[in-house]
Design an enzyme around this catalytic site. Structure first.
Site, PDB file in Angstrom:
ATOM      1  N   ARG A 177       0.850  -1.209   0.000  1.00  0.00           N
ATOM      2  CA  ARG A 177       0.000   0.000   0.000  1.00  0.00           C
ATOM      3  C   ARG A 177       0.879   1.249   0.000  1.00  0.00           C
ATOM      4  NH1 ARG A 177      -4.941   1.448   4.164  1.00  0.00           N
ATOM      5  NH2 ARG A 177      -3.358   1.021   5.765  1.00  0.00           N
ATOM      6  N   ASP A 468      -4.138   3.568  14.340  1.00  0.00           N
ATOM      7  CA  ASP A 468      -3.248   4.052  13.288  1.00  0.00           C
ATOM      8  C   ASP A 468      -3.711   5.438  12.879  1.00  0.00           C
ATOM      9  OD1 ASP A 468      -5.452   3.712  11.632  1.00  0.00           O
ATOM     10  OD2 ASP A 468      -4.606   2.020  10.519  1.00  0.00           O
TER      11      ASP A 468
END
Length: 537
Positions: A177, A468
């Site tokens: 990613r 996160d």
């Protein structure tokens, strides 16, 4: 006297990428002249269009702020109504994606992920990675070595970490990613043909370096260059990625369609263009993912000034079963399966604690329920944040899929989602509200996560949840929205900037402190983004 005009064009230079600092240990193996030339070519061809698309994002966001709700696009109805087209689907190693583990790309975490037994490792340079220069370059080094079976790591305590196999097909399939279109890499400067310098696109840097160094090696080892695409806001952004892939394949000598992408549907505008996104990427698309936490952040960001109807209750109350979130996930599954794409579920933030059995028991219960719902709804796989959760998620999916790789045969023709369903934010507040504890939790989580991020750690276990950048964004944006919409807690207290400041000071005072913890910097950042007049986007 005859006047003449000098029509000589200014000198034009060859596009380049210029590092602004040393790349660190083994960085010269990643930032090679040939690799930087490739990244420069990507900027030469695609950076201008990227900038135009970011301007379009701002216009679209302003329209929502002005009271114009998003809707399914009339100009692309022919794409949605055409039942004949399909996406490429999964490449080698992506056929079965029941359980995917997510995590950053530092060597220790990479080895743990590749040793986990998951079907897929989402190798993250986005929400789970603090984008220090050392992390960005070091992550590329770890990926390079992991793909070639040579990755090793020795901890400061002397513990050695090694891959369980040097054969790539024995390990979880890697899906990388890169960072989103909106982000820059400040340690690299793009110099265009006119000699103008600008910060490099983080997306083109991350994807470009990964593809240049690994695409051919992945194919040779029985896998392929696979990417998760974050933060897309519509079909035109998907089209740009498709053009990047097509050019990269031609440039690197790969057959068209070798690169496969899974797109995270994690912004509100993208939810209205799922089919169009699949269509634009159809030669390179494996599927879509329900990026639930960023989706909530996007909802808050877009409707932050639109009044109490769009104010969400405590973060913990906004589960995947509230009506507007359920509409989003059911539409995603139906859209994917009708086009031959995989539908991948989202992250349950609960994590176990090997020292506290009661915490692990609670995490197992929460994760099992979440994954059972996803499998029953038709998802083909899901995410977990911790290796100990893999068996629970796998059991829930295998119980439903009964030996099949996926559920793409389930077309979910019973699903009929309207724009109103996707925008029914107030449905989350039925029987829920904003509690004093919810306000305090958002502030506490926000400060502690930012401190972790500043220290170089982008995925942090806080109060037995994996936090996160996405969950931290929810925390700070909810506080901003509550302040600016005159929200009151369930106890009747008005949420003001002054109240938040008081709680912030108390929380900082109560935190255990260590040298270099960066808590004070984190508190100031949280104060700026949660209490300021403007909302940083």
């Amino acid at each position: 006297m005859t006047l003449t005009t000098d029509t000589t064009s200014p000198p034009r230079t060859r596009p380049t990428i210029r590092p602004t600092r040393d790349a660190g240990p083994r960085g010269d193996e990643i930032l090679t002249p040939d690799a930087l030339d490739f990244v420069a070519e990507l900027h030469d061809r695609f950076a201008a269009r990227r900038h135009e698309l970011l301007v379009e994002r701002q216009r679209a966001r302003q329209m929502i702020e002005d009271g114009i709700d998003p809707d399914f696009l009339p100009e692309t109805r022919d794409i949605r109504d055409d039942s004949t087209w399909r996406v490429a689907g999964p490449g080698p190693g992506l056929e079965r994606r029941h359980v995917e583990i997510t995590g950053p790309t530092d060597p220790k975490m990479a080895i743990n992920a590749l040793s986990s037994g998951a079907n897929v490792w989402l190798a993250d340079h986005e929400d789970a990675l603090s984008p220090t220069w050392e992390n960005i370059v070091g992550g590329q080094v770890a990926l390079h070595d992991g793909i070639r079976g040579t990755l090793r790591f020795t901890s400061p305590e002397g513990k050695e970490y090694r891959l369980p196999s040097s054969t790539l097909t024995d390990l979880p399939t890697i899906v990388f990613r890169p960072r989103g279109w909106h982000l820059i890499e400040k340690h690299l400067r793009s110099v265009d043909r006119a000699g103008t310098e600008t910060p490099a696109s983080a997306s083109l840097v991350d994807a470009g370096l990964y593809l240049f160094h690994n695409a051919r090696g992945l194919v040779a080892r029985g896998r392929g260059p696979y990417l998760y695409l974050p933060k897309l806001e519509g079909r035109r952004e998907a089209r740009l990625w498709n053009e990047v892939f097509s050019y990269s394949e031609e440039r690197l000598g790969l057959p068209h369609g070798t690169i496969r992408a899974t797109v995270l549907i994690e912004t509100l505008p993208a939810a209205f263009e799922m089919e169009e996104i699949l269509y634009e990427l159809r030669d390179h698309c494996a599927g879509l993912n329900a990026g639930r936490w960023d989706y909530l952040f996007s909802m808050i960001k877009n409707f932050r000034r639109r009044g109490s109807f769009f104010v969400l209750p405590d973060r913990g109350s906004v589960t995947m079963t509230v009506p507007f979130m359920r509409a989003y996930t059911e539409l995603l599954v139906a859209t994917c399966h009708q086009r031959g794409a995989q539908a991948i579920g989202g992250m349950s933030a609960f994590i176990p604690d090997r020292r506290r059995p009661e915490v692990t028991e609670r995490a197992e219960k929460q994760v099992r329920a979440d994954k059972r719902r996803e499998a029953t709804d038709g998802f083909d796989g899901t995410w977990v944040a911790h290796p100990d959760l893999i068996p629970f998620a796998r059991e829930e999916f295998e119980a439903v899929l009964e030996g099949r790789d996926d559920q793409r045969h389930r077309l979910r023709e019973d699903v009929h989602v309207t724009a109103r369903d996707l925008l029914d934010v107030s449905s989350a507040s039925a029987g829920a509200g904003v509690s004093a504890e919810g306000l305090r939790t958002n502030i506490s989580v926000g400060v502690r996560y930012i401190a972790s991020w500043l220290r170089g750690t982008g995925a942090a276990a806080i109060d037995h949840l994996m936090e996160d950048a996405a969950t931290a964004e929810i925390s700070r944006s909810q506080v901003w929205q509550w302040i600016h919409n005159g929200t009151r807690t369930q106890g009747g207290a008005l949420i003001t900037a002054e109240r938040v400041e008081t709680l912030l000071a108390q929380i900082v005072d109560d935190l255990p402190r260590t040298p270099g913890d960066r808590v004070d910097e984190a508190a100031q950042i949280f104060r700026d983004v949660a209490c300021g007049d403007e909302f940083p986007t």
